[in-house]
Scaffold this motif. Structure first.
Motif, PDB file in Angstrom:
ATOM      1  N   CYS A 119      -5.647  14.763   7.239  1.00  0.00           N
ATOM      2  CA  CYS A 119      -6.246  13.401   6.685  1.00  0.00           C
ATOM      3  C   CYS A 119      -4.893  12.460   6.242  1.00  0.00           C
ATOM      4  N   GLN A 120      -3.618  13.434   5.914  1.00  0.00           N
ATOM      5  CA  GLN A 120      -2.554  12.603   5.090  1.00  0.00           C
ATOM      6  C   GLN A 120      -1.710  12.821   6.104  1.00  0.00           C
ATOM      7  N   ARG A 121      -1.455  13.904   7.942  1.00  0.00           N
ATOM      8  CA  ARG A 121      -0.445  13.562   8.124  1.00  0.00           C
ATOM      9  C   ARG A 121      -1.530  13.035   9.123  1.00  0.00           C
ATOM     10  N   PHE A 122      -2.535  12.697   9.406  1.00  0.00           N
ATOM     11  CA  PHE A 122      -3.354  11.470  10.352  1.00  0.00           C
ATOM     12  C   PHE A 122      -2.669   9.938   9.123  1.00  0.00           C
ATOM     13  N   MET A 123      -2.612   9.863   8.405  1.00  0.00           N
ATOM     14  CA  MET A 123      -2.371   8.708   7.890  1.00  0.00           C
ATOM     15  C   MET A 123      -0.977   8.500   7.337  1.00  0.00           C
ATOM     16  N   LYS A 124       0.153   9.240   7.600  1.00  0.00           N
ATOM     17  CA  LYS A 124       1.564   9.386   8.198  1.00  0.00           C
ATOM     18  C   LYS A 124       1.237   8.749   9.290  1.00  0.00           C
ATOM     19  N   ARG A 125       0.658   9.084  10.531  1.00  0.00           N
ATOM     20  CA  ARG A 125       0.787   9.190  12.061  1.00  0.00           C
ATOM     21  C   ARG A 125       1.314   7.807  12.270  1.00  0.00           C
ATOM     22  N   HIS A 126      -0.529   7.546  11.802  1.00  0.00           N
ATOM     23  CA  HIS A 126      -0.727   6.055  12.028  1.00  0.00           C
ATOM     24  C   HIS A 126      -0.174   4.963  11.411  1.00  0.00           C
ATOM     25  N   GLU A 127       1.058   5.209   9.887  1.00  0.00           N
ATOM     26  CA  GLU A 127       1.084   4.346   9.547  1.00  0.00           C
ATOM     27  C   GLU A 127       0.299   4.075   8.452  1.00  0.00           C
TER      28      GLU A 127
END
Length: 401
Positions: A119-127
């Motif tokens: 979820c953290q990586r997902f948030m970063k990828r999609h700003e």
């Protein structure tokens, strides 16, 4: 002879060091001092992105966000997030994970686990960003220490004088949970067990909806606990605890809220042979068992109920204008009952001992009072926020409905 220059990887800290040198001595001088590589052209590019470099971790080498392993799944999750935020509905990372797992099943993605790190990586990828507000801890004034000692001495004196059974020592408190209809939940705990909750709704008349068994309901125009609510709680909850019919002496710890200490309330306690121990003002965070350990876990469980409800569109009712209706009173009561029943008994026991209320009178458990409880007492408001263990459920933002 191969004149092709080998590419290197440079950390943000190194790039900023080179940029600072170049600002003082020039790009060419910096290239001679630190390289080449880096070349004069490379340093020129680093200077253009100086502000971005300052936002990176010192050990990070680039701005890449990583490649999504399940791009189709992430696109649908992103659409879910954006649609909810557009509708003004607050989200948490737990809600995102629940929805992601649901989508993975629909897409038959069998190797997706829905972890917090994904979820953290997902948030970063999609700003996507979090909004979190936390309480700032303050050092307790010295004169409060004396009040705590006096409170503990009073508890010990009362226990020795009346010889209360551990099962007859309780605690009650009002816990605000702001749904679209604001409500308070009043609970009492004894010997690791819990008595039924009382829910106070902000309204003038009792709801006509069917209320789940094992829960009491009261109403007040402002959603407060009043004398009538205390009478209802004492007669329908406290007096029905195990041992109450035998009129066993009991001790109840509560704060100095006005309705707790009125003469009619005191008479009700006297009739059921209950002594009251009033927590000194400003010390509920230290001496109120519900505040110290229990409420955090209860609110976390409430958050889970809310997350499941928000992710299940089949449970939502909408108005003619297309806005989501608030959940019904019976549904809210069921969430409260389910969450309260799920609070573990060892947490209740730990909280009473942490507050110095049920510790062994021979002093063997006094060290439990001084254990660090900063994790239990921390608070984070429910908004679009992080999914750390310190999260608490404070209800629905009013703008959600």
């Amino acid at each position: 002879m191969d004149l092709k220059q080998k590419r290197g990887a440079y950390t943000a800290a190194f790039k900023l060091k080179v940029v600072e040198y170049a600002k003082q001595h020039g790009n060419r001088a910096a290239a001679r001092h630190f390289g080449e590589p880096p070349t004069e052209c490379t340093i020129r590019e680093w200077r253009k992105m100086e502000e971005k470099l300052k936002t990176l971790s010192k050990t990070k080498c680039n701005f890449r966000r990583g490649i999504a392993k399940w791009p189709k799944l992430e696109e649908q999750v992103k659409e879910f997030v954006l649609n909810h935020r557009k509708a003004g509905i607050a989200l948490s990372t737990k809600m995102i994970i629940i929805q992601a797992v649901k989508i993975s099943k629909e897409l038959q993605v069998h190797d997706f686990k829905g972890t917090a790190s994904w979820c953290q990586r997902f948030m970063k990828r999609h700003e996507l960003r979090m909004r979190t507000r936390t309480r700032i801890a303050q050092r307790m004034p010295d004169y409060y220490e004396e009040k705590i000692i006096n409170f503990h001495n009073f508890i010990i004196k009362q226990r020795k004088r009346k010889n209360f059974e551990i099962g007859q020592i309780g605690n009650m408190d009002e816990v605000p949970l702001t749904f679209d209809v604001p409500s308070n939940k009043t609970v009492e705990a004894r010997d690791g067990n819990k008595l039924p909750p009382l829910v106070i709704f902000k309204r003038k008349t009792l709801p006509k909806e069917k209320i789940p068994r094992g829960i009491q309901v009261h109403v007040h125009p402002k959603g407060w606990m009043d004398e009538e609510g205390m009478k209802l709680w004492i007669r329908n909850v406290w007096k029905k605890r195990p041992g109450a019919l035998l009129k066993k002496p009991s001790l109840l710890v509560l704060d100095s809220f006005r309705s707790h200490l009125t003469e009619p309330t005191k008479r009700e306690f006297q009739m059921c042979k209950t002594e009251i121990a009033v927590i000194p003002g400003g010390l509920t965070s230290q001496l109120q068992p519900l505040d110290v350990c229990i409420n955090k876990h209860f609110k976390a469980l409430m958050r889970e109920e809310w997350n499941k409800y928000m992710c299940d569109k089949n449970q939502h009712e909408v108005t003619n204008s297309g806005r989501m209706k608030r959940p019904g009173i019976s549904k809210v009561c069921q969430w409260i009952k389910t969450s309260w029943d799920a609070v573990k008994e060892d947490i209740v026991i730990k909280s009473f001992k942490k507050c110095g209320i049920s510790n062994a009178l021979d002093g063997e458990e006094d060290e439990l009072i001084y254990e660090d409880s900063s994790n239990e007492s921390s608070s984070v408001h429910f908004d679009f926020e992080d999914s750390s263990e310190d999260e608490e459920f404070l209800g629905f933002p009013d703008s959600d409905f």
